[in-house]
Design an enzyme around this catalytic site. Structure first.
Site, mmCIF file in Angstrom:
data_model
loop_
_atom_site.group_PDB
_atom_site.id
_atom_site.type_symbol
_atom_site.label_atom_id
_atom_site.label_comp_id
_atom_site.label_asym_id
_atom_site.label_seq_id
_atom_site.Cartn_x
_atom_site.Cartn_y
_atom_site.Cartn_z
ATOM 1 N N PRO A 72 2.834 37.691 53.105
ATOM 2 C CG PRO A 72 1.711 36.998 55.023
ATOM 3 C CD PRO A 72 2.050 36.529 53.685
ATOM 4 C CB CYS A 73 6.115 42.368 53.466
ATOM 5 S SG CYS A 73 5.053 43.418 54.184
ATOM 6 C CB THR A 74 5.300 40.428 59.132
ATOM 7 O OG1 THR A 74 4.011 40.739 58.592
ATOM 8 C CG2 THR A 74 5.694 41.106 60.488
ATOM 9 C CB ILE A 76 10.815 40.598 54.088
ATOM 10 C CG1 ILE A 76 10.880 39.215 53.619
ATOM 11 C CG2 ILE A 76 11.546 41.356 52.792
ATOM 12 C CD1 ILE A 76 10.206 38.691 52.471
ATOM 13 C CB SER A 77 8.723 45.193 56.283
ATOM 14 O OG SER A 77 8.735 46.749 56.289
#
Length: 349
Positions: A72-74, A76-77
């Site tokens: 999951p990139c939550t 980092i995005s």
């Protein structure tokens, strides 16, 4: 080669690698709606499966040549919480490392390759230390890494930059996959399809890049996001032009300090914005038709922008998935043609 699809979503890795001649032997996905789509799209009979990666024991995973994962990139995005790898969601990367360490301890065979996908922001998250941590953790379990930034716009009309990291098991002495680590092939054709932001309706704040409401011509649209349901992305036709023209401001967002993707408008003759993870509601991408009537992109169109076939979309739709979930799943997915390209290269490694 055999692969295990971790953080599987709706199987962007599965579809791309299968097209490239590889075989799936297992998959892990926690979201019940994504699992519903995955089982509708693929023949999962006889495959290893688990719901929560935190409950998976590395020794229980079937032997495979390749592990794929887009943790999951939550956190980092750029549109996310910006907590980096220490965040609740993006820290799931370390569960992959744990599973590998458990196989080492049990003297079980490790995969020859690891293939990781994440947002481009991983390269600069936490001043670059998060990316360094990924490389260090892979090194500790015996993998040398190479990486490359791919843009889906080189394959499909969606501007979606993602970093792909290939880990090579040291004792296997595998060949390099990417010719130029860290370099997007999109840069080679930047002059052909360039995004030009020409205006801002709303002045950007320190926590937002501004609520730009733009129109794309024949150029690239910004990345479609799975949270597009919260505010529509609109698309206005302007043929034979590469300019982005700002046309207005219809809504704002205070999420995560102001979401920069709110309310944009794009051309169906150009490149779509990056799909995100929202799904449904008012942030669905929108286009303007030839008679200048604005409409939202359909879930089917969003799936197409990620490289999935209409048959795959129909299977998920017929399984009872709502439009909200179908939008969300498209935004969370890995772009199929990018994976296919990498999958072909793996044959020669």
């Amino acid at each position: 080669m055999k692969f295990i699809d971790l953080f599987a979503g709706i199987g962007g890795f599965h579809t791309g690698l299968e097209k490239a001649g590889h075989t799936c032997v297992g998959w892990v996905e926690w979201d019940k709606f994504a699992r519903q789509s995955y089982q509708a799209i693929y023949d999962t009979d006889g495959l290893y499966t688990a719901t929560d990666i935190q409950d998976v024991k590395g020794v229980d995973l079937p032997d495979a040549d390749l592990w794929t994962f887009g943790s999951p990139c939550t956190d980092i995005s750029l549109a996310g919480r910006k907590e980096g790898l220490k965040g609740k969601h993006s820290s799931m990367f370390f569960e992959i490392v744990r599973c590998l360490e458990e196989r080492v301890q049990a003297q079980k065979e490790l995969p020859a390759f690891l293939l990781m996908e994440n947002v481009k922001a991983l390269l600069s998250s936490n001043g670059g230390w998060d990316f360094a941590r990924v490389l260090i953790e892979m090194d500790k379990v015996g993998y040398d890494c190479e990486w490359k930034v791919y843009n889906t716009a080189d394959y499909l009309p969606q501007n979606r930059e993602r970093v792909y990291i290939v880990g090579h098991l040291r004792k296997k002495n595998t060949a390099q996959i990417f010719s130029r680590p860290g370099q997007s092939s999109a840069a080679d054709r930047q002059s052909q399809r360039k995004i030009n932001v020409v205006g801002n309706v709303k002045k950007p704040t320190q926590t937002s890049r501004g609520d730009r409401y733009v129109v794309l011509g024949d150029g690239l649209a910004p990345t479609l996001l799975a949270t597009n349901y919260k505010d529509p992305l609109k698309i206005l036709i302007r043929k034979r032009t590469h300019k982005i023209v700002q046309i207005g401001n219809t809504s704002t967002s205070k999420s995560y300090g102001g979401n920069p993707t709110v309310g944009r408008t794009y051309s169906p003759g150009g490149i779509a914005p990056t799909l995100n993870t929202g799904g449904g509601g008012s942030r669905i991408p929108q286009i303007v038709t030839d008679n200048l009537a604005i409409r939202k992109l359909t879930p089917r169109e969003c799936w197409r922008l990620q490289g999935f076939s209409d048959d795959q979309f129909d299977r998920a739709k017929d399984a009872g998935l709502s439009d909200t979930q179908l939008y969300k799943q498209a935004g969370n997915a890995v772009s199929v043609p990018v994976v296919y390209d990498i999958g072909k290269r793996l044959h020669f490694a």
